[in-house]
Enzyme design. Structure first.
Site, PDB file in Angstrom:
ATOM      1  N   THR A  29       0.846  -1.170   0.000  1.00  0.00           N
ATOM      2  CA  THR A  29       0.000   0.000   0.000  1.00  0.00           C
ATOM      3  C   THR A  29       0.896   1.240   0.000  1.00  0.00           C
ATOM      4  O   THR A  29       1.961   1.213   0.584  1.00  0.00           O
ATOM      5  CB  THR A  29      -0.852  -0.023   1.282  1.00  0.00           C
ATOM      6  OG1 THR A  29      -1.722  -1.142   1.205  1.00  0.00           O
ATOM      7  CG2 THR A  29      -1.661   1.242   1.461  1.00  0.00           C
TER       8      THR A  29
ATOM      9  N   ARG B  78     -13.980  -7.450  -0.333  1.00  0.00           N
ATOM     10  CA  ARG B  78     -13.314  -7.019   0.898  1.00  0.00           C
ATOM     11  C   ARG B  78     -12.687  -5.635   0.739  1.00  0.00           C
ATOM     12  O   ARG B  78     -12.041  -5.347  -0.259  1.00  0.00           O
ATOM     13  CB  ARG B  78     -12.236  -8.037   1.282  1.00  0.00           C
ATOM     14  CG  ARG B  78     -11.431  -7.638   2.527  1.00  0.00           C
ATOM     15  CD  ARG B  78     -10.128  -6.918   2.197  1.00  0.00           C
ATOM     16  NE  ARG B  78      -9.324  -6.669   3.387  1.00  0.00           N
ATOM     17  CZ  ARG B  78      -8.208  -5.929   3.393  1.00  0.00           C
ATOM     18  NH1 ARG B  78      -7.766  -5.395   2.283  1.00  0.00           N
ATOM     19  NH2 ARG B  78      -7.537  -5.734   4.520  1.00  0.00           N
ATOM     20  N   VAL B  79     -12.926  -4.789   1.722  1.00  0.00           N
ATOM     21  CA  VAL B  79     -12.326  -3.460   1.754  1.00  0.00           C
ATOM     22  C   VAL B  79     -11.526  -3.331   3.044  1.00  0.00           C
ATOM     23  O   VAL B  79     -12.018  -3.703   4.112  1.00  0.00           O
ATOM     24  CB  VAL B  79     -13.417  -2.367   1.678  1.00  0.00           C
ATOM     25  CG1 VAL B  79     -12.855  -0.999   1.993  1.00  0.00           C
ATOM     26  CG2 VAL B  79     -14.060  -2.366   0.291  1.00  0.00           C
ATOM     27  N   GLY B  80     -10.308  -2.831   2.933  1.00  0.00           N
ATOM     28  CA  GLY B  80      -9.466  -2.624   4.110  1.00  0.00           C
ATOM     29  C   GLY B  80      -9.535  -1.190   4.606  1.00  0.00           C
ATOM     30  O   GLY B  80     -10.523  -0.491   4.376  1.00  0.00           O
TER      31      GLY B  80
ATOM     32  N   THR C 108      -0.623   1.813   6.826  1.00  0.00           N
ATOM     33  CA  THR C 108      -0.449   0.612   6.003  1.00  0.00           C
ATOM     34  C   THR C 108      -0.304  -0.596   6.911  1.00  0.00           C
ATOM     35  O   THR C 108       0.256  -0.489   7.995  1.00  0.00           O
ATOM     36  CB  THR C 108       0.788   0.733   5.086  1.00  0.00           C
ATOM     37  OG1 THR C 108       0.953  -0.501   4.382  1.00  0.00           O
ATOM     38  CG2 THR C 108       2.051   1.000   5.887  1.00  0.00           C
ATOM     39  N   GLY C 109      -0.825  -1.732   6.473  1.00  0.00           N
ATOM     40  CA  GLY C 109      -0.697  -2.930   7.301  1.00  0.00           C
ATOM     41  C   GLY C 109      -1.934  -3.791   7.208  1.00  0.00           C
ATOM     42  O   GLY C 109      -2.622  -3.794   6.179  1.00  0.00           O
TER      43      GLY C 109
ATOM     44  N   GLY D  49      -5.275  -4.250   7.333  1.00  0.00           N
ATOM     45  CA  GLY D  49      -6.312  -3.231   7.297  1.00  0.00           C
ATOM     46  C   GLY D  49      -7.417  -3.417   8.317  1.00  0.00           C
ATOM     47  O   GLY D  49      -7.917  -2.455   8.887  1.00  0.00           O
TER      48      GLY D  49
END
Lengths: 319, 319
Positions: free
Chosen positions: A185, A213-215, A236-237, A239
């Site tokens: 990301t 899927r959404v982070g 970032t990571g 999510g």
């Protein structure tokens, strides 16, 4: 001209994860550092000329989206169906205006679409086909699946499907392959010469993701937040953990309500994320130009540039 | 049995807006109060029997989704394309687990889908067709467009299209028609006998919305948040403003970091929302059973019930 170039600051990231120096060739490391430097240069050119933090954030992120090295724009990971589903968000700390897109597949630079949502619609978040229709109406550059295709991401998907695993951007090397490829990301935070903060984030999400899927990247408050009264943040990571902790707003709220420095706030947020078994990183800048690049993984692609115009880049914990 | 029924609390809302007593008939008012009371009774039955706050939140919200009176589940507003696009989210204050769906069209009770995302997936947020596929695989009850259809919502869309306006749930009467119908996003927050908090929110969004617009209801941190260390929160109103202020997490963060009461935190959040020209309301409960139902509109459909099992309902500012 006295306030031009006064305390400008740009900080970027290209994802955090299990990045081991021993597994990255000197050639590969150089390519990453060059990519980060290009992004910093693109944003710096705007800030140094007296441009806005929002424009600098867009330029820095679009540069990373256009490179195949990061999991955003070109080079984004593939979902379970073999498509690239992209998410991005942006926020203006002066006005608290924000924009976001999620689950888009045909927009070349999702960060520009997020900005169009912020400036050209009454809304903050548009998803899926509707977001693409909006972006097309706004004249944003579209791209077909071939543009987003990269062989290494495709191979990554095939390996993930074979192992029935959902991959975090940066976990591939340790868990699935001996490849030295590390991606992530991308995000940017900036302070301009007028004291305005901005933040943005862009991603392709998880390899082999399913079910729409959404982070955290397109979620204002989780992946992105900016408020001139406190800080600008991009995350970032993993999510899901960043959403549950409202990582970006959480960091800003600590600075505003507890009046602690940006780096301490970022560390506190990462401690909360670690407490629910999450990993990742945060970049933060405040209205005085203080900044932080913090992560609880072994590495994070990152960089920063300020008044002196000298780009600094880092990958591993020690630099 | 000593801790059963000890300091349980359920608070619900059915949307905030420009609700004028003079425009609501006694018959209509009674119907709303009965609907709110049914929702409270459904949640109370669970809490009084020693059940969890999560289960109580689901029961209270599902009851409102099943009634045609509110803008959630059956009775949801239509988007520009004449479809019902539903959003919902839920969060468990004990574990900080959360689930959310956005832009779904065929799930009878979106709040149950959000709960399934929380408990049956590794993810927090699923959108669009992917979320529906997941819900179907989990055996959730689906519904066809005819189920969601209500004549008054259809008429509302036609009027909105005629005036080329995007309607907030509750603004119709004052701005567009002489109807006395007032509807809204629904939500619930609960404290159970084990001291665990939970929050949930469900909506159909804006009449005549386009481009896959998503508001605050499915956004963890904006429309919904719960943390045993502070409060559980559900929001309703102009979703974009609630996202930009991270309304639900913002309220929780104030309670946790400034240690102020829930009602003061809610008022501070609404002041921040008002500062960017937003209106709406918040319901909040803390781990001691203190609760608040605050709004900066002329009314909010709302109700609460505690240990004594007596349902209280309110619509207008004065009750």
């Amino acid at each position: 001209m006295s306030n031009i170039n006064s305390r400008i600051r740009l900080v970027i990231h290209g994802g955090a994860g299990a990045i081991a120096r021993s597994k990255i060739t000197a050639e590969r490391e150089l390519a990453y550092r060059q990519a980060l430097t290009e992004s910093l240069a693109a944003g710096y050119a705007i800030l140094a000329a007296g441009g806005s933090s929002i424009e600098a954030v867009i330029a820095a992120i679009a540069a990373l989206e256009d490179l195949p090295w990061f999991n955003a724009g070109k080079g984004a990971v593939f979902n379970h169906d073999g498509r690239n589903e992209l998410d991005a968000s942006i926020m203006d700390g002066a006005t608290l205006m924000a924009g976001s897109v999620a689950g888009v597949t045909a927009i070349r630079n999702p960060i520009r679409a997020a900005h169009a949502v912020m400036t050209k619609s009454k809304h903050v978040m548009l998803i899926g086909q509707g977001a693409e229709t909006f972006a097309a109406e706004q004249g944003l550059e579209l791209a077909n699946p071939a543009y987003f295709f990269t062989q290494h991401r495709w191979d990554q998907l095939q390996r993930a499907i074979a192992k029935e695993q959902i991959l975090l951007d940066h976990d591939e090397e340790s868990s699935l392959s001996s490849s030295d490829e590390k991606f992530g990301t991308v995000g940017a935070v900036a302070l301009d010469c007028n004291g305005n903060l901005a933040a943005g984030t862009s991603t392709g999400g998880l390899t082999n993701k399913r079910y729409g899927r959404v982070g955290d990247s397109p979620i204002i408050g989780a992946g992105t937040y900016a408020d001139n009264r406190s800080v600008a943040v991009s995350a970032t990571g993993m999510g899901e953990m960043f959403i549950r902790i409202a990582a970006a707003f959480n960091t800003a709220a600590q600075v505003r309500l507890r009046q602690i420095p940006a780096d301490q706030a970022a560390d506190n947020t990462l401690a909360e994320i670690a407490a629910i078994n999450g990993t990742g990183g945060l970049i933060v800048v405040d209205a005085h130009g203080n900044f932080a690049m913090r992560f609880n993984t072994s590495g994070m692609y990152r960089g920063t540039i300020g008044n002196d115009g000298i780009a600094w880049t880092g990958i591993f914990a020690e630099n």
